[in-house]
Every structure is written in C-alpha cells, then in structure tokens.
Design an enzyme around this catalytic site. Sequence first.
Site, PDB file in Angstrom:
ATOM      1  N   PRO A 131       0.705  -1.300   0.040  1.00 36.39           N
ATOM      2  CG  PRO A 131      -0.134  -0.811   2.121  1.00 36.39           C
ATOM      3  CD  PRO A 131       0.730  -1.994   1.519  1.00 36.39           C
ATOM      4  CB  CYS A 132       3.124   2.712  -2.373  1.00 34.14           C
ATOM      5  SG  CYS A 132       2.239   2.472  -4.014  1.00 34.14           S
TER       6      CYS A 132
END
Length: 172
Positions: A131-132
């Site tokens: 989850p950047c």
Amino acid sequence: MVTSAPAHTVVDSPCGPLTLVARDGALAGLYMHGQRHRPAQESFGPRTRLPVLARVAEQLDAYFAGDLTRFDLDLSLDGTAFQRSVWAGLLTIPYGMTVSYRELAEQLGQPGASRAVGLANGRNPIGIIVPCHRVVGANGSLTGYGGGLDRKRWLLEFERGAQQTVLGDAFA
C-alpha cells in the site's frame, strides 16, 4: 535458480483496469492504466489464467467490496535491498491509516532518507496490495503516486469508509 516466465491478466476494479503479473507462482506486479514507471507490456508475458492470478483477483474483489483489509498472497518483489525494505515497511501500515515519508524512513532506521523512501515508494511494483498509497507528505498532503493523485485520494477515502463512486471509466 530457475525462474518461470511471467504471465499476466487484466481485471476490472473501481479505480480502473489492473494488470496483474505473476512469476514463479507469486504476484510480481500490479499496475494501473497510465501508471508512472509501468514496465513495457511485453515484459508481462502472455495473458493467461493462472491460479495465483485468480487468487489475487478474488482478494482484490473482497478488498473493493470492503470485506478484506489485509491481503494474504505470495509476493515476488524485485528491487534493490533498500527498495525491498521500503516495500516491507509499506506492508506494516494499517488499513485506513497513513504515515509520512519521514515517519517511514524513521521506522526503517534511516531518518534522513525521506527522499530515498519516496523514490522507492514510487517504484513499488505491486500497487494497492503493497500500500504505497498510504504514504503522504509530512503535513498530511497527498504527494506523488504512480497511479495519479486522484486514485491515491480515492483509495485513501475508500479505506476510511467514505462513500465512493467508481472511477474505472475515468482511468481506463
């Protein structure tokens, strides 16, 4: 070490089509249409249906339905040691939460590496699942996202439970 050739499929999502790439029985890529640093299409291998890609698609469906907050998938993250450490750090950010680039650098034991963390974050080959999108500027501002700031905003609002409209057509 023998590695298998990559293969891919494309799935629909509320934030546009997602290209899923598998290699050696693991997810090696999740790319959005128009994504910055997206590899050449030829590198994804043939379009096919593999069990690993079907499992990824099922978990993405559950995520977008609001039924899954943590993915359970085998991942193949190909990058430098520093990039892999950043991507591992991304996996520790809880669903619906955000951290700053500086906070992530501090968690990695490299408090002066905010920019390097940002560069590694931008090269994340497995968006959404790694989850950047949960990394923001020091003041909470939405900064840089390979899939575009509209998608980043959408994903963060989605995870916070805000009412969502489907963005698929806007990003196709």
